[in-house]
Structures are given as structure tokens and as C-alpha cells.
Design a protein around this motif. Structure first.
Motif, PDB file in Angstrom:
ATOM      1  N   LYS A 361       0.840  -1.219   0.000  1.00 38.92           N
ATOM      2  CA  LYS A 361       0.000   0.000   0.000  1.00 38.92           C
ATOM      3  C   LYS A 361       0.868   1.260   0.000  1.00 38.92           C
ATOM      4  N   ALA A 362       1.935   1.232   0.804  1.00 39.84           N
ATOM      5  CA  ALA A 362       2.811   2.413   0.880  1.00 39.84           C
ATOM      6  C   ALA A 362       3.487   2.657  -0.466  1.00 39.84           C
ATOM      7  N   LEU A 363       3.928   1.591  -1.137  1.00 35.04           N
ATOM      8  CA  LEU A 363       4.582   1.747  -2.449  1.00 35.04           C
ATOM      9  C   LEU A 363       3.607   2.319  -3.474  1.00 35.04           C
ATOM     10  N   GLU A 364       2.371   1.799  -3.452  1.00 36.52           N
ATOM     11  CA  GLU A 364       1.355   2.349  -4.379  1.00 36.52           C
ATOM     12  C   GLU A 364       1.210   3.848  -4.149  1.00 36.52           C
ATOM     13  N   GLU A 365       1.147   4.224  -2.881  1.00 37.90           N
ATOM     14  CA  GLU A 365       0.975   5.650  -2.545  1.00 37.90           C
ATOM     15  C   GLU A 365       2.161   6.489  -3.020  1.00 37.90           C
ATOM     16  N   ILE A 366       3.379   5.985  -2.731  1.00 34.92           N
ATOM     17  CA  ILE A 366       4.579   6.758  -3.103  1.00 34.92           C
ATOM     18  C   ILE A 366       4.631   6.958  -4.618  1.00 34.92           C
ATOM     19  N   TYR A 367       4.451   5.879  -5.375  1.00 39.84           N
ATOM     20  CA  TYR A 367       4.560   6.011  -6.842  1.00 39.84           C
ATOM     21  C   TYR A 367       3.443   6.901  -7.386  1.00 39.84           C
ATOM     22  N   GLN A 368       2.230   6.725  -6.839  1.00 36.46           N
ATOM     23  CA  GLN A 368       1.119   7.554  -7.335  1.00 36.46           C
ATOM     24  C   GLN A 368       1.358   9.032  -7.021  1.00 36.46           C
ATOM     25  N   LYS A 369       1.900   9.294  -5.833  1.00 37.63           N
ATOM     26  CA  LYS A 369       2.200  10.682  -5.443  1.00 37.63           C
ATOM     27  C   LYS A 369       3.152  11.328  -6.468  1.00 37.63           C
ATOM     28  N   HIS A 370       4.042  10.523  -7.024  1.00 38.10           N
ATOM     29  CA  HIS A 370       4.996  11.053  -8.007  1.00 38.10           C
ATOM     30  C   HIS A 370       4.447  10.973  -9.444  1.00 38.10           C
ATOM     31  N   GLY A 371       3.179  10.660  -9.549  1.00 41.52           N
ATOM     32  CA  GLY A 371       2.532  10.621 -10.866  1.00 41.52           C
ATOM     33  C   GLY A 371       2.966   9.436 -11.718  1.00 41.52           C
ATOM     34  N   LEU A 372       3.294   8.314 -11.074  1.00 39.46           N
ATOM     35  CA  LEU A 372       3.789   7.151 -11.835  1.00 39.46           C
ATOM     36  C   LEU A 372       2.790   5.994 -11.797  1.00 39.46           C
ATOM     37  N   ILE A 373       2.800   5.227 -12.873  1.00 38.24           N
ATOM     38  CA  ILE A 373       1.933   4.043 -12.933  1.00 38.24           C
ATOM     39  C   ILE A 373       2.718   2.863 -12.376  1.00 38.24           C
ATOM     40  N   VAL A 374       2.130   2.121 -11.433  1.00 37.97           N
ATOM     41  CA  VAL A 374       2.845   0.976 -10.870  1.00 37.97           C
ATOM     42  C   VAL A 374       1.940  -0.258 -10.767  1.00 37.97           C
ATOM     43  N   GLY A 375       2.487  -1.391 -11.192  1.00 34.83           N
ATOM     44  CA  GLY A 375       1.840  -2.680 -10.938  1.00 34.83           C
ATOM     45  C   GLY A 375       2.742  -3.420  -9.955  1.00 34.83           C
ATOM     46  N   ILE A 376       2.152  -4.155  -9.014  1.00 38.13           N
ATOM     47  CA  ILE A 376       3.008  -4.816  -8.019  1.00 38.13           C
ATOM     48  C   ILE A 376       2.713  -6.310  -7.957  1.00 38.13           C
ATOM     49  N   ALA A 377       3.803  -7.094  -8.020  1.00 37.65           N
ATOM     50  CA  ALA A 377       3.700  -8.548  -7.835  1.00 37.65           C
ATOM     51  C   ALA A 377       4.631  -8.922  -6.694  1.00 37.65           C
ATOM     52  N   VAL A 378       4.220  -9.898  -5.900  1.00 36.44           N
ATOM     53  CA  VAL A 378       5.013 -10.249  -4.715  1.00 36.44           C
ATOM     54  C   VAL A 378       5.215 -11.760  -4.651  1.00 36.44           C
ATOM     55  N   HIS A 379       6.467 -12.197  -4.436  1.00 41.99           N
ATOM     56  CA  HIS A 379       6.692 -13.594  -4.042  1.00 41.99           C
ATOM     57  C   HIS A 379       6.349 -13.619  -2.545  1.00 41.99           C
ATOM     58  N   ALA A 380       5.056 -13.799  -2.261  1.00 40.38           N
ATOM     59  CA  ALA A 380       4.570 -13.490  -0.912  1.00 40.38           C
ATOM     60  C   ALA A 380       5.004 -14.511   0.146  1.00 40.38           C
TER      61      ALA A 380
END
Ligand SMILES: Cc1cc2nc3c(=O)[nH]c(=O)nc-3n(C[C@H](O)[C@H](O)[C@H](O)COP(=O)(O)OP(=O)(O)OC[C@H]3O[C@@H](n4cnc5c(N)ncnc54)[C@H](O)[C@@H]3O)c2cc1C
Length: 491
Positions: A361-380
Motif C-alpha cells: 500500500k505504501a509503495l502504491e501511494e509513493i509512486y502515485q504521489k509522483h505521478g507514476l503508474i505501478v503494478g506490483i507482484a510479490v513472491h509473498a
């Protein structure tokens, strides 16, 4: 600075023959790139076919203080296989023999240039497998995998490459040929030299051959796809699955943007959820696996999954994996003119399992704040996070935004107790962050490097070991048209 003269070329021809040397500019161009936006021209490409040839080439390079960069498939996503200071690019692809397969002793001896896919094709005839399914299996070599200590999709159960290497043949920077470890399953005599070379990214010597542990191919596989309308629920389920004893081979997670893109692109008809979790389970028979599947489905339902599917049908399993494996294709279709820059320093941080939801969630927020598109995949199952950032790569302003976000992300990852790389290693692009990650251990690494390679010929300019890089704030994750590698300044 040129390091190869007519005399050196003559010596190289004497060692490997004219047919195993490339020196024309057009040919050299093919070796000037890996999977990052960097560009570093070698002065000559050499293809040895035997360990003795490798030793002679290395001795020559050491005598003449010529940089020498080992290269396998060139699938590195960190710039590690680029010849930063020119010199000799040593391609191991002609050392591609599988020398011995010992099914009853569960090991295989193979040369460094064997492709991962090829190894598994041949092992399958013996009902054996080397269980590392990295995304680049068609292109990457055993030497490259070992030198990077790669991690496959099923690393939750099968660990990373270092857990499967028993012994290595290595040509040291002075040309000596050594054999580390042993072919038996346990060897415990003094320092673990095998592991010293694993993950060393070609900076300590050339790996020419490896003895690898192998296992019997699992006979039965099934997958579960679970959808959660809150990622926190998914995180709880993941921790319960890990502690349940159900022994999945992997637990993967994708965020809403990846799921939505894949749903639209491939018409998957999956629920619209915040998070999708895919769990694979394998074993020797259906009866041994079925109760484990039921246990995992039960956990997902108890942890408020809005929908759970389970299947052992290959076509269904493929469908469950589509958002994870084809995320790049799905996302690029909806972000016209933008490309995944999977080459920033933040491609593979690893965080504690309990923090996955918080970090995503924090990464989504940081990238969006900088106007960037981000998709996230995790080896959970292990906490490795892959943020995929999409920008217009010809637009310097977008690069700057991405780099600004990256700095913030690195600080954040460290603040939650994470590491900057759990999978791809350092290469060139993570050099600015090795001090932050390693502290004084970087000095110890430098001492080891100097002891083995006093002339700094082996893949120089990588891992942050070089004096000029050690405390620098140079940002290597810029493409070559933004940063001049000679001056380390923005162009
Ligand atoms: C589509 C794609 C998917 C990927 N998926 C994954 C993944 O799932 N997991 C993962 O960990 N990585 C992944 N990667 C990164 C990459 O595939 C791995 O790092 C792989 O190990 C590189 O192997 P290679 O043979 O191409 O090595 P190269 O890129 O040629 O070299 C990598 C490093 O190893 C050194 N090296 C190569 N051969 C030798 C040798 N014989 N002796 C000493 N040093 C040597 C090089 O100098 C360099 O530092 C992926 C890359 C791509 C493009």
C-alpha cells in the motif's frame, strides 16, 4: 581507454582460435547490452571451450591488466554483465556440456554455459528436476544463475540457487583452477568457498563448471487462486498458510492494478478484488496433496477471501497464473507509449512477511504521489516485492520522477527492516545503495576482492567495490542517454 592491442589479440587467437573471437564493431554491439537501458562496448568477445582456455585468457588479462567480464545469457536486469570498462567480454555459451548425471546420488555436473531450460529438458529423461523456474529460463545459463544467486517462482519451497550448489570449478583471477566443496550432499570443512562465489557476479573468478543437487520430479500439482477485497486479509492468510504445514511450493500476490489489467486483457472473469493470491502445491501423488489443498482453501475462507478457486487442471492453473506471469503484457496494453522500466534500483526489495500489505500500500501511494503508474507482484511466501513502473522512457522528466520515488522507496524499505535486493543482486544499478545495505561489510568484501583480484580485472565497476563507487551518490539506474558513465554526471 583501450586495453586491447594487436599483441593481445594475437595471444587470444593463439588460445581459442580466430573462430572464437569477435572484434568487429557490429558484432561487439550485440554484447554491449543486457536487460537494462545501459550500453557498454566490449573491445573483444571471446568464446572459450575448455577450462584451460579460460585459465589462459584470464592469465593474459591479469598480466596485461585488462578488464574481463564473464557473460552467460546476458539476461541480467542489473547491468551486471555489461563490460563497464571495456576489455574482454568472456562468453561462456560454448561451454555447454552436461558431463555427468547421477540419479541415485541426486546430482548433475554441468558446464557453466548450459541453459537452465536445456538442463531441465535433459534431466526430465531421468525423472529429475533442478527446481528453479526463473522467468528467464530459456535464456539464462547456470553460470549466470549461480553468479547472481537467482531465485525462481517456486523459491518458497525450493529456496534459491545457493541451496542447490554442491561444488564449483572456478578459474581465479590469477588463472589458477580450483574446485570448491564436494559432490556429496554434505561437506563441512572450513570456510564455505562455494558460497563465496555464489552471488559474486563474476567479480571473484570465472565459474566454469558446477555440481548441482537435483530431485525427483513432483508427480502431482495443483493451484489455488484466492481473491481478497482487503490486502490485509490476504497478508493474514499468507502467514497462516506458511505456518500451517501445508507446504506450498509458492505463494504469489498481485495488486488490484495488475489483476484488473489482466482481467481486461485476457478476459479472465476473475472477481474485481484488491488482491489476488495464487498458491501452488506439489507432491508425489494426488492423495498426498489433496488434504494440503483443502487446508489452504480453508485458511483463505476463514481469512475472508471473497472467492477461492482450486484446480489441478493444467489449463485452469495456467489461467490462475496469467495475471502474475503476463502482467507486463497486460499493463503495457493500457499504458500506451509507456514501458516497464524494470531496471531501477528498486526491482526486488525483500520485506518481513508481516509487513507485505503495509509495504504494498505504501509503495502504491509513493509512486502515485509522483505521478507514476505501478503494478506490483510479490513472491509473498518469502516477501520479495516486484514493483513495475511504467514511464515514457524517452522523457527525462519521467525518469527524474521515477528516480525521486525510488529514493523514497529505498528509505521506506529500510525503515520496515527490509533489504534492497532479495533476488536480482546489485550489478551496476544498485551501487548507490550498497553502502546503506551492507555498512562496514562492504569494506570486508573489498578486502576479499583485493586478496583474490589485486589487479581488479574481474568484472570491475560492479557491486560498489571500486574505490570511485564506494561512497558515491552516482545514480546508475539512469539510461545511458541520461547519464555519462565516464564522468558519472548527468548529460
Ligand atoms: C524476463 C526475465 C525474467 C527474469 N526472471 C528472474 C527470476 O525469476 N529470478 C531471478 O533471480 N532473476 C530473474 N531474471 C534475471 C536474470 O535472468 C538472472 O539474473 C539470471 O541469473 C541471469 O543469467 P545469465 O546467464 O543471463 O547471466 P548474465 O546476465 O550473462 O550474467 C549475470 C551475472 O553473472 C556473471 N556471470 C555470468 N556467467 C558467469 C560465469 N560463468 N562465471 C562467473 N560469473 C558469471 C556476469 O558477469 C554477471 O555479473 C530475469 C530476467 C529476465 C530478462
Amino acid at each position: 581507454m583501450k586495453t586491447i592491442d594487436v599483441e593481445v589479440l594475437k595471444d587470444l587467437v593463439n588460445i581459442v582460435g580466430e573462430e572464437n573471437i569477435l572484434k568487429d564493431e557490429v558484432d561487439l554491439m550485440c554484447y554491449s547490452r543486457d536487460c537494462t537501458p545501459y550500453f557498454c562496448m566490449p573491445e573483444v568477445v571471446v568464446y572459450p571451450e575448455t577450462v584451460n582456455e579460460v585459465s589462459e585468457i584470464v592469465k593474459l588479462a591479469n598480466r596485461r591488466k585488462i578488464p574481463i567480464t564473464p557473460r552467460g545469457g546476458g539476461a541480467s536486469v542489473t547491468g551486471s554483465s555489461l563490460p563497464r570498462y571495456g576489455g574482454i567480454l568472456l562468453s561462456l555459451v560454448k561451454m555447454n556440456k552436461i558431463k555427468e548425471i547421477r540419479p541415485e546420488d541426486f546430482y548433475v555436473i554441468a558446464e557453466a554455459g548450459v541453459l537452465l531450460k536445456k538442463l531441465n529438458e535433459i534431466l526430465s529423461k531421468y525423472d529429475l528436476i533442478f527446481p528453479h523456474d526463473v522467468g528467464s529460463a530459456d535464456a539464462c545459463t547456470l553460470g549466470g544463475l549461480i553468479a547472481s544467486n537467482a531465485h525462481g517462482h517456486h523459491g518458497f519451497k525450493y529456496g534459491c540457487i545457493r541451496d542447490w550448489v554442491l561444488s564449483l570449478e572456478v578459474v581465479l583471477p590469477n588463472g589458477d583452477i580450483i574446485r570448491t566443496g564436494s559432490n556429496v550432499l554434505r561437506s563441512n570443512c572450513g570456510y564455505d568457498l562455494t558460497r563465496l562465489f555464489i552471488g559474486s557476479q563474476g567479480t571473484l573468478g570465472v565459474i566454469t563448471e558446477a555440481t548441482l543437487r537435483v530431485m525427483t520430479t513432483p508427480k502431482y500439482k495443483a493451484s489455488i487462486a484466492a481473491f481478497f477485497d482487503r490486502i490485509e486479509y490476504a497478508n493474514k492468510a499468507i502467514i497462516k498458510i506458511v505456518s500451517s504445514g501445508a507446504e506450498p511450493s509458492t505463494i504469489e500476490l498481485v495488486n488490484r492494478f495488475v489483476l484488473k489489467s489482466a482481467n481486461d486483457e485476457f478476459k479472465l472473469n476473475f472477481p474485481d478484488a484488491e488482491t489476488m493470491v495464487v498458491v501452488d502445491i506439489d507432491g508425489d501423488s494426488e492423495p498426498s496433496v489433496k488434504p494440503r489443498i483443502e487446508k489452504i482453501i480453508d485458511i483463505c475462507i476463514k481469512e475472508k477471501s471473497q472467492k477461492v478457486y482450486g484446480s489441478d487442471e493444467p489449463s485452469e492453473i495456467e489461467k490462475f497464473w496469467k495475471p502474475r506471469l503476463y502482467l507486463d503484457l497486460a499493463i503495457s496494453r493500457r499504458t500506451q507509449g509507456k514501458t516497464n522500466i524494470g531496471c531501477l534500483a528498486v526491482t526486488d526489495p525483500c520485506v518481513p512477511l508481516s509487513k507485505i500489505a503495509y509495504v504494498v500500500k505504501a509503495l502504491e501511494e509513493i509512486y502515485q504521489k509522483h505521478g507514476l503508474i505501478v503494478g506490483i507482484a510479490v513472491h509473498a511466501g518469502v516477501g520479495i516485492i516486484h514493483p513495475m513502473i511504467y514511464i515514457d522512457v524517452l522523457n527525462r522528466e519521467e525518469w527524474k520522477k521515477a528516480k525521486k520515488a525510488e529514493k523514497e522507496v529505498i528509505g521506506f524499505i529500510k525503515s520496515v527492516g527490509g533489504t534492497i535486493t532479495g533476488e536480482h543482486n546489485v550489478g551496476l544499478i544498485k551501487i548507490p545503495y550498497t553502502r546503506l545495505e551492507l555498512g562496514n561489510n562492504l569494506e570486508l568484501m573489498k578486502k576479499i576482492k583485493t586478496l583474490l583480484d589485486p589487479n581488479n580485472i574481474m568484472n570491475p565497476g560492479k557491486l560498489g567495490l571500486d574505490v570511485e563507487d564506494r561512497d558515491s551518490s552516482v545514480d546508475f539506474a539512469y539510461p545511458s542517454y541520461c547519464l555519462d558513465l565516464e564522468t558519472n554526471k548527468e548529460k
